[in-house]
Design an enzyme around this catalytic site. Structure first.
Site, PDB file in Angstrom:
ATOM      1  N   GLU A 157      -1.748  -0.908  -1.111  1.00  0.00           N
ATOM      2  CA  GLU A 157      -0.474  -0.725  -0.418  1.00  0.00           C
ATOM      3  C   GLU A 157      -0.675  -0.199   0.988  1.00  0.00           C
ATOM      4  OE1 GLU A 157       3.833   1.435  -1.308  1.00  0.00           O
ATOM      5  OE2 GLU A 157       2.023   2.208  -2.256  1.00  0.00           O
ATOM      6  N   SER A 177      12.192  -0.497  -5.666  1.00  0.00           N
ATOM      7  CA  SER A 177      12.600  -1.315  -4.525  1.00  0.00           C
ATOM      8  C   SER A 177      12.777  -2.775  -4.917  1.00  0.00           C
ATOM      9  CB  SER A 177      11.561  -1.215  -3.407  1.00  0.00           C
ATOM     10  OG  SER A 177      11.454   0.106  -2.931  1.00  0.00           O
ATOM     11  N   SER A 204       4.905  11.798  -1.822  1.00  0.00           N
ATOM     12  CA  SER A 204       5.507  12.796  -0.938  1.00  0.00           C
ATOM     13  C   SER A 204       4.442  13.487  -0.087  1.00  0.00           C
ATOM     14  CB  SER A 204       6.276  13.838  -1.757  1.00  0.00           C
ATOM     15  OG  SER A 204       5.368  14.670  -2.460  1.00  0.00           O
ATOM     16  N   GLY A 234       7.207  -0.674 -10.886  1.00  0.00           N
ATOM     17  CA  GLY A 234       7.778   0.279 -11.829  1.00  0.00           C
ATOM     18  C   GLY A 234       6.886   1.488 -12.025  1.00  0.00           C
ATOM     19  N   TYR A 235       6.871   2.389 -11.041  1.00  0.00           N
ATOM     20  CA  TYR A 235       6.075   3.609 -11.115  1.00  0.00           C
ATOM     21  C   TYR A 235       6.963   4.838 -11.346  1.00  0.00           C
ATOM     22  CZ  TYR A 235       1.547   1.682  -9.473  1.00  0.00           C
ATOM     23  OH  TYR A 235       0.368   1.017  -9.363  1.00  0.00           O
ATOM     24  N   GLU A 285       4.017  16.586   0.392  1.00  0.00           N
ATOM     25  CA  GLU A 285       3.438  17.734  -0.318  1.00  0.00           C
ATOM     26  C   GLU A 285       2.261  17.309  -1.186  1.00  0.00           C
ATOM     27  OE1 GLU A 285       7.430  18.656   1.053  1.00  0.00           O
ATOM     28  OE2 GLU A 285       6.631  16.997  -0.119  1.00  0.00           O
TER      29      GLU A 285
END
Length: 387
Positions: free
Chosen positions: A247, A164, A366, A130-131, A368
């Protein structure tokens, strides 16, 4: 990476076990699951994951005292390589085994470790992350989900998105705002929250692939015990960053073997339909092969250390490569790529690859943001203007 005789004996052990056990009722699971295909045979893959656990092949990198095998880095590489090469199905316990478990081992209390680690090892409790939120994706410090302490319970209100496998999970590790500070990432806490309760609503998000790996999760007065905060209250940023480091560890090597299989499928398709005769397409295939080897060598070079800025480099490398592979797959397939395999919306493997890989440069941080991290914290360039 060179391997000792002991390492090669370990390779023979895991290869032999997989060869013997990917049979009978589990034989049909070969190749199932993975990115964009998490809906495939979920319950059967859960059974397979528990079969692995019963034989001691769950959480192999964890210390023995926490239920793992305590494998060396070299043996972890071998395990993930052999697992991927065997065609074994994607495991359903990744978020617990690869993310939360190592986080609890590093930051959790003995009581938290005793409560949660056995359930992860046995694959009896599944986890979600839950981020991200609608207004806080790669900018995790902008989270607005709040938690307040009421007696011996945290009461949580807010929303997470792109969560997810939340539809299958029993628990979620949640970054929530429990206080304020002089910096945006002050006052965040890392909470362990049960999902199967009143006050939690999980809404699957239908993706371009027609499946729903991701979800929205709404917390409306959801609760968790006061002891279920990992690390210090208000010190969740450090713990959350630690999780992101785990991760991007050894397990990413298995991802690259899966990428190799996808590239092989693209080549087979181009050969079957004759498009391999196109010199420009052959050049792109050659470039894809070379770039994947660079990604592999970078991963091997950075194993064993803290997954800091090297992780940002790795994310940029594989996400752009995989997205380009999806585009290459469509060009290799030719006009047939424009029609579904069957009505109403049954996609083949290359179409699923293309559609799902569009998200690769967004999720998990992302591109960026990764470029900003490298520019500002490695190259020392001026910081981007912030509001």
């Amino acid at each position: 990476m060179t391997h000792s005789a002991e390492d090669e004996a370990f390779r023979a052990e895991i290869r032999g076990w997989l060869g013997q056990n990917l049979s009978g009722r589990f034989a049909a699971l070969k190749g199932l699951g993975g990115s964009g295909r998490e809906h495939e045979a979920f319950e059967e893959r859960l059974e397979w994951n528990r079969h692995l656990a019963a034989a001691g092949w769950s959480c192999v990198a964890w210390p023995v005292e926490h239920g793992g095998r305590g494998l060396s880095i070299a043996q972890q590489v071998i395990f993930h390589e052999e697992y991927a090469r065997s065609g074994a199905p994607a495991r359903v316990n990744h978020l617990g085994e690869e993310l939360l478990g190592p986080t609890l081992i590093a930051y959790g209390t003995p009581e938290q470790q005793a409560r949660f680690l056995p359930g992860i090892v046995a694959v009896e409790e599944l986890w979600a992350q839950g981020y991200s939120e609608p207004g806080a994706g790669s900018d995790l410090a902008a989270v607005s989900t709040r938690a307040r302490l009421a007696g011996d319970q945290w009461v949580i209100d807010g929303q997470k998105v792109w969560t997810s496998l939340a539809q299958h999970a029993d628990w979620c590790f949640v970054v929530a705002r429990t206080g304020e500070g002089t910096r945006r990432h002050d006052g965040l806490s890392y909470l362990l929250v049960p999902l199967r309760q009143e006050g939690v609503e999980v809404r699957p998000i239908v993706q371009l692939t027609g499946t729903s790996e991701f979800n929205e999760v709404f917390f409306d007065g959801a609760t968790t015990h006061a002891d279920n905060v990992v690390g210090e209250v208000g010190g969740g940023w450090k713990v959350a960053m630690g999780t992101l480091g785990f991760e991007r560890g050894v397990s990413t090597l298995a991802q690259q073997i899966a990428f190799r299989r996808e590239l092989d499928r693209v080549i087979e398709t181009a050969r079957a339909n004759g498009r391999i005769a196109d010199p420009a397409l052959r050049d792109r295939i050659t470039r894809a092969h070379m770039d994947l080897e660079v990604i592999r060598l970078h991963a091997l070079r950075t194993l064993g250390g803290e997954q800091g800025y090297d992780a940002s480099v790795a994310k940029l490398l594989w996400s752009q490569w995989h997205r380009a592979l999806g585009e290459l797959a469509m060009d290799a397939a030719g006009p047939s790529a424009l029609t579904v395999a069957s009505a109403p919306y049954e996609l083949d493997d290359l179409q699923t690859l293309f559609l799902f890989s569009r998200a690769d440069t967004i999720y998990g941080g992302s591109d960026e943001i990764q470029r900003n991290v490298i520019a500002e914290r490695v190259l020392g360039l001026p910081r981007e203007a912030r509001p």
